[in-house]
Motif scaffolding. Sequence first.
Motif, PDB file in Angstrom:
ATOM      1  N   MET A  39       0.761  -1.186   0.135  1.00 40.06           N
ATOM      2  CA  MET A  39      -0.106   0.063  -0.026  1.00 40.06           C
ATOM      3  C   MET A  39       0.996   1.093  -0.070  1.00 40.06           C
ATOM      4  O   MET A  39       0.622   2.221  -0.729  1.00 40.06           O
ATOM      5  N   SER A  40       1.799   1.335   0.993  1.00 42.36           N
ATOM      6  CA  SER A  40       2.846   2.541   1.017  1.00 42.36           C
ATOM      7  C   SER A  40       3.477   2.362  -0.505  1.00 42.36           C
ATOM      8  O   SER A  40       3.802   3.616  -0.507  1.00 42.36           O
ATOM      9  N   PHE A  41       3.925   1.525  -0.960  1.00 40.69           N
ATOM     10  CA  PHE A  41       4.782   1.623  -2.215  1.00 40.69           C
ATOM     11  C   PHE A  41       3.923   2.195  -3.229  1.00 40.69           C
ATOM     12  O   PHE A  41       4.367   3.101  -4.230  1.00 40.69           O
ATOM     13  N   SER A  42       2.687   1.784  -3.557  1.00 43.95           N
ATOM     14  CA  SER A  42       1.483   2.278  -4.488  1.00 43.95           C
ATOM     15  C   SER A  42       1.455   3.701  -4.193  1.00 43.95           C
ATOM     16  O   SER A  42       1.466   4.626  -5.193  1.00 43.95           O
ATOM     17  N   CYS A  43       1.249   4.224  -2.978  1.00 43.69           N
ATOM     18  CA  CYS A  43       1.079   5.656  -2.399  1.00 43.69           C
ATOM     19  C   CYS A  43       2.306   6.515  -3.157  1.00 43.69           C
ATOM     20  O   CYS A  43       2.248   7.609  -3.426  1.00 43.69           O
ATOM     21  N   GLY A  44       3.432   5.981  -2.553  1.00 42.78           N
ATOM     22  CA  GLY A  44       4.759   6.672  -3.028  1.00 42.78           C
ATOM     23  C   GLY A  44       4.767   6.645  -4.639  1.00 42.78           C
ATOM     24  O   GLY A  44       5.176   7.699  -5.264  1.00 42.78           O
ATOM     25  N   LEU A  45       4.549   5.556  -5.412  1.00 44.38           N
ATOM     26  CA  LEU A  45       4.617   5.640  -6.753  1.00 44.38           C
ATOM     27  C   LEU A  45       3.444   6.768  -7.385  1.00 44.38           C
ATOM     28  O   LEU A  45       3.823   7.440  -8.356  1.00 44.38           O
ATOM     29  N   GLU A  46       2.310   6.874  -6.801  1.00 47.51           N
ATOM     30  CA  GLU A  46       1.385   7.803  -7.370  1.00 47.51           C
ATOM     31  C   GLU A  46       1.903   9.247  -6.859  1.00 47.51           C
ATOM     32  O   GLU A  46       1.529  10.050  -7.984  1.00 47.51           O
ATOM     33  N   CYS A  47       2.629   9.634  -5.862  1.00 47.87           N
ATOM     34  CA  CYS A  47       2.945  10.780  -5.555  1.00 47.87           C
ATOM     35  C   CYS A  47       4.232  11.151  -6.480  1.00 47.87           C
ATOM     36  O   CYS A  47       4.125  12.301  -6.936  1.00 47.87           O
ATOM     37  N   VAL A  48       5.195  10.199  -6.806  1.00 51.84           N
ATOM     38  CA  VAL A  48       6.180  10.410  -8.040  1.00 51.84           C
ATOM     39  C   VAL A  48       5.472  10.740  -9.030  1.00 51.84           C
ATOM     40  O   VAL A  48       5.890  11.713  -9.833  1.00 51.84           O
ATOM     41  N   VAL A  49       4.550  10.004  -9.649  1.00 46.96           N
ATOM     42  CA  VAL A  49       3.694  10.182 -10.922  1.00 46.96           C
ATOM     43  C   VAL A  49       3.181  11.798 -10.979  1.00 46.96           C
ATOM     44  O   VAL A  49       3.175  12.466 -11.667  1.00 46.96           O
ATOM     45  N   VAL A  50       2.386  12.047  -9.705  1.00 43.19           N
ATOM     46  CA  VAL A  50       1.736  13.559  -9.639  1.00 43.19           C
ATOM     47  C   VAL A  50       2.751  14.490  -9.930  1.00 43.19           C
ATOM     48  O   VAL A  50       2.734  15.513 -10.495  1.00 43.19           O
ATOM     49  N   LEU A  51       3.864  14.148  -8.973  1.00 38.31           N
ATOM     50  CA  LEU A  51       4.996  15.208  -9.168  1.00 38.31           C
ATOM     51  C   LEU A  51       5.740  15.665 -10.343  1.00 38.31           C
ATOM     52  O   LEU A  51       5.894  16.610 -10.878  1.00 38.31           O
ATOM     53  N   GLY A  52       5.837  14.026 -11.104  1.00 37.58           N
ATOM     54  CA  GLY A  52       6.442  14.346 -12.452  1.00 37.58           C
ATOM     55  C   GLY A  52       5.333  15.158 -13.391  1.00 37.58           C
ATOM     56  O   GLY A  52       5.846  15.894 -14.119  1.00 37.58           O
ATOM     57  N   CYS A  53       3.991  14.765 -13.256  1.00 36.50           N
ATOM     58  CA  CYS A  53       3.080  15.585 -14.352  1.00 36.50           C
ATOM     59  C   CYS A  53       2.865  17.050 -13.798  1.00 36.50           C
ATOM     60  O   CYS A  53       2.871  17.835 -14.839  1.00 36.50           O
TER      61      CYS A  53
END
Length: 449
Positions: free
Chosen positions: A1-15
Amino acid sequence: MSFSCGLECVVVLGCTRWAWKRCTYIGSDDSATWPTATSDEFDPVPRICRIILAVYESDLRNPQWAPSGGYGLNPDWVIKRVTYEQTQGQAPPYLIYCDQEHRQIVVAIRGLNLVKESDYKTLLDNRLGKQMFDGGYVHHGLLKSAVWLLNEESEILKRLWVENGSEYEMVFAGHSLGSGVAALLTVIVVNHRDRLGGIPRDKIRCYAVAPARCMSLNLAVKYADVIYSVVLQDDFLPRTPTPLEDIFKSIFCLPCLLFLVCLRDTFIPENKKLGDPRRLYAPGRMYHIVERKFCRCGRFPPEVRTAIPVDGRFEHIVLSCNATSDHGIVWIEREAEKALQRMRESSSETVTTPPKVQKLERLQTIEIEHKNALERAVSLNIPHAVINPEEVPSHESGPETSESHSEDASETKSVSISGTSNWDEVVEKLFNKDEAGKLHLKSDAKALK
């Protein structure tokens, strides 16, 4: 769960970072490192813009849309006017003007007419990698229009040049669609100077206003000594790598198209863009008129920057509400005139050397810049790039291009025409002749090797 949240944050920051960079990118960033142009070299641009505007008038003695200050033309010096009815859709309307004051013979070609089917046919007559000319790729439909125009008017232009002591400059100018025809017409004339009485290369000039992407990068750099492109701040056309035929197929959803192109080009590496010999670019030396700043309202006193860029040649779409308005010839003429007056005022205040010496030094600098651009194109492994502008490169693609574009080559056969080919051969490859001797565009050119 924490990994998926971190991945989402990276994608959002990148976008978010991408959106910020794209939304804050302004037209002036393209030429931020370029030197400013001088008043002497930019002096003809506003006048040439007015001559192009004059093509839209039906009667120059009673103009309806004259800019402030008028066109500055002598109607008696207009040698010929050609309308859509006379071109029969094979080229945009144009006029031939013998400017005795500035010792120039000017062929001015109008831009795209949104209600004329023939203009769309010219734009749509192209496919990626369809047409080779002089060791590079060009827009097929625009080349055919240029060949037709020269075949029609070469005798008149030759006569005018000879009658005026073989001393006048031959100037080809156009806006938008007409800029592509004018640029390719210039390339043809440079390679077939005998058609105009053996006119030397240094007497040939082209001013492509709001230029269309009509030739590959090696040709754009090679002919930078004779072709000058004028771009107003955020103009979309010189920046849009999408083929012209696709742009005007979706003209009524242009903002959507520009956004999608911007998104797509984010993921294309720079070296891949430079290595594609079929990718078309705005031609020649660039003059960029800059008049707006980031997060500032209104227009500022315009300045003109110039260079012969190889990499970073107007490669980024500008998400601006002025992307289409900056394409208008009326605005370009107005801002070019303001910029010229500003350059004259500043040069008169800071002059330290005689004007003739300044002009000579600038001409030498322009020659050096062209040589440096040719060398940089070769160092970046631009396909078919050569250091000597008079040299015609081999049409054979290197290993990297033959593999990467084999799929397109199987679908689209290119018509290869050497810049040094006999003129009759060039015409024969692009046109059919009827019994009366009139030229008709071939519906589909076959592969010629």
